[in-house]
Write an enzyme that holds these catalytic residues in place. Structure first.
Site, short mmCIF file in Angstrom:
data_model
loop_
_atom_site.label_atom_id
_atom_site.label_comp_id
_atom_site.label_asym_id
_atom_site.label_seq_id
_atom_site.Cartn_x
_atom_site.Cartn_y
_atom_site.Cartn_z
N ARG A 1 70.59 27.88 19.30
CA ARG A 1 70.43 29.35 19.21
C ARG A 1 69.28 29.71 18.28
O ARG A 1 68.51 30.64 18.54
CB ARG A 1 71.74 29.99 18.71
CG ARG A 1 72.81 30.08 19.78
CD ARG A 1 74.15 30.39 19.20
NE ARG A 1 74.25 31.73 18.67
CZ ARG A 1 75.14 32.11 17.73
NH1 ARG A 1 75.98 31.25 17.24
NH2 ARG A 1 75.15 33.35 17.31
N ARG B 1 85.01 27.91 16.56
CA ARG B 1 84.56 28.36 17.88
C ARG B 1 83.48 27.42 18.42
O ARG B 1 82.71 26.86 17.65
CB ARG B 1 83.95 29.78 17.79
CG ARG B 1 84.92 30.86 17.39
CD ARG B 1 84.27 32.23 17.47
NE ARG B 1 82.88 32.22 17.00
CZ ARG B 1 82.01 33.18 17.23
NH1 ARG B 1 82.36 34.24 17.94
NH2 ARG B 1 80.78 33.13 16.76
N ARG C 1 63.40 42.39 21.76
CA ARG C 1 63.52 40.96 21.45
C ARG C 1 62.32 40.16 21.95
O ARG C 1 62.17 39.00 21.58
CB ARG C 1 64.79 40.38 22.10
CG ARG C 1 66.06 40.86 21.43
CD ARG C 1 67.27 40.16 21.96
NE ARG C 1 68.47 40.57 21.23
CZ ARG C 1 69.67 40.10 21.45
NH1 ARG C 1 69.84 39.21 22.40
NH2 ARG C 1 70.71 40.50 20.75
N ARG D 1 82.47 28.43 9.53
CA ARG D 1 83.44 29.46 9.93
C ARG D 1 84.67 28.82 10.58
O ARG D 1 84.55 27.90 11.38
CB ARG D 1 82.82 30.41 10.97
CG ARG D 1 81.80 31.36 10.45
CD ARG D 1 81.28 32.18 11.62
NE ARG D 1 80.13 32.98 11.29
CZ ARG D 1 79.22 33.40 12.17
NH1 ARG D 1 79.35 33.07 13.44
NH2 ARG D 1 78.21 34.13 11.80
N LYS E 1 73.01 40.27 9.15
CA LYS E 1 72.32 41.48 9.62
C LYS E 1 73.28 42.64 9.86
O LYS E 1 72.99 43.78 9.52
CB LYS E 1 71.58 41.11 10.91
CG LYS E 1 70.65 42.13 11.49
CD LYS E 1 69.71 41.48 12.49
CE LYS E 1 70.44 40.86 13.66
NZ LYS E 1 70.48 41.69 14.87
#
Length: 214
Positions: free
Chosen positions: A170, A159, A88, A127, A13
């Site tokens: 999430r 991470r 949101r 990642r 995004k």
């Protein structure tokens, strides 16, 4: 053109937002950025928000909408804006509906960048970071030597936010929160959903095709 941008974590995004802002001349407004800017500049709204942030609490909706309203009243957004990170929830969307007419504005399109969960999990869990600031991806942008940074030779790490368990949590939270919002705006016929899979330029081509019709 006034745009509300939606998309799950890992959807790309942020990259698309920059390209949209550049092509259409709209001001990209990230709620996180303007919140931090108000705090940094010690504005009355920022001072109030800082109290909640320092206490580890969420900034309440009533204060967030005041910060958004203040930002949308500025002259630089008269040519159009793109809100990223707000609204949101349904109460936030309803609050937006109350402030926009007073500003002589309306939402023209809700752009939803949709990516299947399996793809998002693959993107995010792959990642890898280095303490020097370099970033990699085990599949899409791997280092020359596995586990080692090309720039400084340091050990790469994942991470805590990028583990599969965290990403799934999430995404669950995102869907639970965002689907009612999509339904809310869909009743007005202003939602445009673009599949955010494939080459960045291809995805932007699909977004441009949709926005050019607005």
């Amino acid at each position: 053109m006034n745009i509300v941008l939606l998309g799950p974590p890992g959807s790309g995004k942020g990259t698309q937002a920059k390209m949209i802002a550049d092509k259409y001349g709209v001001v990209h407004i990230s709620t996180g950025d303007i919140l931090r800017e108000n705090v940094r500049n010690n504005t009355p709204l920022g001072v109030e928000a800082k109290k909640y942030m320092e206490a580890g609490k969420l900034v309440p909706d009533s204060l967030l909408i005041d910060i958004i309203k203040d930002r949308l009243a500025k002259d630089d957004v008269k040519g159009g804006w793109m809100l990223d990170g707000y609204p949101r929830t349904i109460p936030q969307a309803e609050a937006m509906d109350e402030i926009l007419p007073a500003l002589g504005q309306k939402i023209d399109v809700v752009l939803n960048i949709d990516v299947p969960d399996e793809e998002l999990i693959k993107r995010v869990t792959g990642r890898r970071m280095c303490k020097c600031g370099a970033t990699y991806h085990v599949q899409f942008n791997p280092p020359k030597e596995p586990g080692k940074c090309d720039a400084c030779g340091g050990e790469l790490y994942q991470r805590a936010d990028d583990t599969e368990e965290t990403v799934k949590e999430r995404l669950q939270a995102y869907h639970a929160q965002t689907q009612p919002l999509i339904d809310y705006y869909d009743k007005r016929g202003i939602v445009v959903t673009v599949l955010g899979v494939g080459d960045i330029k291809e995805i932007f081509g699909k977004i441009s095709e949709a926005l050019d019709k607005i």
